[in-house]
Design a protein around this motif. Structure first.
Motif, PDB file in Angstrom:
ATOM      1  N   GLU A  38       2.830  19.645  -1.022  1.00 62.14           N
ATOM      2  CA  GLU A  38       1.645  19.360  -1.235  1.00 62.14           C
ATOM      3  C   GLU A  38       1.144  19.067  -2.125  1.00 62.14           C
ATOM      4  N   SER A  39      -0.453  19.387  -2.818  1.00 61.13           N
ATOM      5  CA  SER A  39      -0.466  19.021  -4.142  1.00 61.13           C
ATOM      6  C   SER A  39      -0.361  20.791  -4.395  1.00 61.13           C
ATOM      7  N   GLY A  40      -0.773  20.793  -6.251  1.00 58.20           N
ATOM      8  CA  GLY A  40      -0.753  22.339  -6.991  1.00 58.20           C
ATOM      9  C   GLY A  40       0.596  23.086  -6.568  1.00 58.20           C
ATOM     10  N   VAL A  41       1.602  22.440  -5.572  1.00 68.71           N
ATOM     11  CA  VAL A  41       2.333  23.602  -5.254  1.00 68.71           C
ATOM     12  C   VAL A  41       3.337  23.519  -6.775  1.00 68.71           C
ATOM     13  N   VAL A  42       4.444  24.960  -7.054  1.00 66.86           N
ATOM     14  CA  VAL A  42       4.417  26.115  -8.302  1.00 66.86           C
ATOM     15  C   VAL A  42       5.794  26.251  -7.637  1.00 66.86           C
ATOM     16  N   VAL A  86      -0.642  15.556  -8.137  1.00 63.83           N
ATOM     17  CA  VAL A  86      -0.920  15.995  -8.480  1.00 63.83           C
ATOM     18  C   VAL A  86      -1.284  17.544  -9.222  1.00 63.83           C
ATOM     19  N   GLY A  87      -1.306  17.945 -10.133  1.00 63.46           N
ATOM     20  CA  GLY A  87      -0.779  19.702  -9.915  1.00 63.46           C
ATOM     21  C   GLY A  87       0.979  20.517  -9.515  1.00 63.46           C
ATOM     22  N   ARG A 138       0.722  -0.741   0.017  1.00 64.70           N
ATOM     23  CA  ARG A 138       0.248   0.169  -0.432  1.00 64.70           C
ATOM     24  C   ARG A 138       0.785   1.107   0.148  1.00 64.70           C
ATOM     25  N   LEU A 139       1.425   1.239   0.864  1.00 63.08           N
ATOM     26  CA  LEU A 139       2.983   1.973   0.540  1.00 63.08           C
ATOM     27  C   LEU A 139       3.343   2.556  -0.559  1.00 63.08           C
ATOM     28  N   LEU A 140       3.531   1.034  -1.044  1.00 64.70           N
ATOM     29  CA  LEU A 140       4.947   1.409  -2.510  1.00 64.70           C
ATOM     30  C   LEU A 140       3.811   2.397  -3.723  1.00 64.70           C
ATOM     31  N   LEU A 141       2.375   1.916  -3.132  1.00 68.66           N
ATOM     32  CA  LEU A 141       0.999   2.584  -4.833  1.00 68.66           C
ATOM     33  C   LEU A 141       0.503   3.349  -4.371  1.00 68.66           C
ATOM     34  N   THR A 142       0.833   4.565  -2.883  1.00 72.45           N
ATOM     35  CA  THR A 142       0.544   5.380  -2.965  1.00 72.45           C
ATOM     36  C   THR A 142       1.053   6.489  -4.262  1.00 72.45           C
ATOM     37  N   ASP A 143      -0.415   7.513  -4.512  1.00 70.69           N
ATOM     38  CA  ASP A 143       0.538   8.863  -5.948  1.00 70.69           C
ATOM     39  C   ASP A 143       1.992   8.698  -5.516  1.00 70.69           C
TER      40      ASP A 143
END
Length: 153
Positions: free
Chosen positions: A89-93, A72-73, A13-18
């Motif tokens: 975290e998500s959406g960081v540029v 994502v993002g 499960r740990l290896l399959l997290t995004d």
């Protein structure tokens, strides 16, 4: 990192997290880009974009302990250099401006939707708040909030 909060996760499960797969594919693309396997590095970068929705430049340099919580993002320029234990975290540029890219220290947390642009330096032990826009240097041991982001001790 997940085990620190007491959660019981299997290795599978740990290896399959995004986030884990995004970090793994980035590390593979970075490794391949160093030598004659550059085309393979670009393939891993494309796979990361398709499977995880993030674009991380193959020449970006991250120290040990990189954690991408939700990829994502996420968009990171190839010239970015970071220290160890950076959490994104998500959406960081994290991007380039006029040929200059950010340098990020150790033990840095970058909140959802934050933007770090240009030749800025982020110190050690810094938290960048959600949706903050960093366009000036941030000293060590503080939290940066707002647009434009300002350090709070």
């Amino acid at each position: 990192m997940f085990a620190d909060d007491g959660a019981h996760l299997s290795l599978l499960r740990l290896l399959l997290t995004d986030g884990t797969s995004a970090t793994f594919l980035f590390r593979l693309s970075h490794l391949c880009s160093r030598g004659f396997l550059s085309p393979l590095g670009l393939i891993f970068q494309i796979l990361n974009k398709w499977f995880n929705g993030c674009v991380i430049g193959v020449k970006a340099q991250f120290g040990k302990g990189l954690v991408i919580m939700h990829p994502v993002g996420v968009v990171i320029n190839s010239k970015v250099v970071t220290g160890e234990r950076v959490v994104i975290e998500s959406g960081v540029v994290i991007g380039d401006e006029k040929g200059l890219s950010p340098t990020i220290g150790n033990d840095v947390f970058i909140g959802t939707g934050a933007k770090i642009i240009g030749g800025v330096t982020i110190g050690d032990n810094v938290k960048i708040g959600a949706n903050a826009v960093v366009v000036k240097d941030i000293p060590s041991n503080c939290t940066a909030l707002g647009i434009p982001a300002k350090p709070k001790q």
